[in-house]
Design an enzyme around this catalytic site. Structure first.
Site: not given
Ligand code: THU
Length: 132
Positions: A42, A55, A86
């Site tokens: 991230n 991701e 998410c």
């Protein structure tokens, strides 16, 4: 590549996480059909909405290198619990790996594998675009 090995690569990816705001570090490792692995982390921003998840970092790295066929993606987080993707990441997985799988790990409960389809049932996809 085993799920354990792919989770190991995700942990390597997590080392580069840039998460000074949430302090929630995430790593991902994406296994391509040709055996290549792309890692991601991230990457946050002072303008919070500009953050990108681990991701999508991994998927964008792969697509930008010409890799479009993916088998599975492992995701880990600094909490040591299952790093459930998410909603936006589930949608992006649906775009690029609708038949793929997601590998997660909980330090106490072990490894779990989910299909992308079960994580985002009834997903909107290109087949829903009537002009296709
Ligand atoms: N995050 C991810 O990297 N992947 C997800 O699927 C969920 C959230 C990151 C984004 C942000 O940097 C931090 O976790 C807290 O939301």
């Amino acid at each position: 590549m085993t799920n354990e090995e792919l989770l190991g690569k995700a942990k390597e990816g997590m080392r580069h996480a840039y998460a000074p705001y949430s302090e929630f570090r995430v790593g991902a490792a994406l296994l391509c059909s040709d055996g290549r692995v792309f890692t991601g982390c991230n990457v946050e921003n002072a303008s919070y909405g500009a953050a990108i998840c681990a991701e999508r970092t991994a998927i964008s790295k792969a697509v930008s290198e010409g890799c479009m066929e993916f088998e599975k993606i492992a995701v880990v987080c600094s909490a040591g619990t299952r790093a459930y993707p998410c909603g936006i990441c589930r949608q992006v997985m649906t775009e690029f790996m609708p038949e793929g799988h997601v590998v997660l790990e909980d330090e106490k409960e072990g490894i779990t594998e989910y299909s992308v389809k079960e994580l985002l049932p009834g997903a909107f996809s290109r087949k829903d675009l009537i002009h296709e």
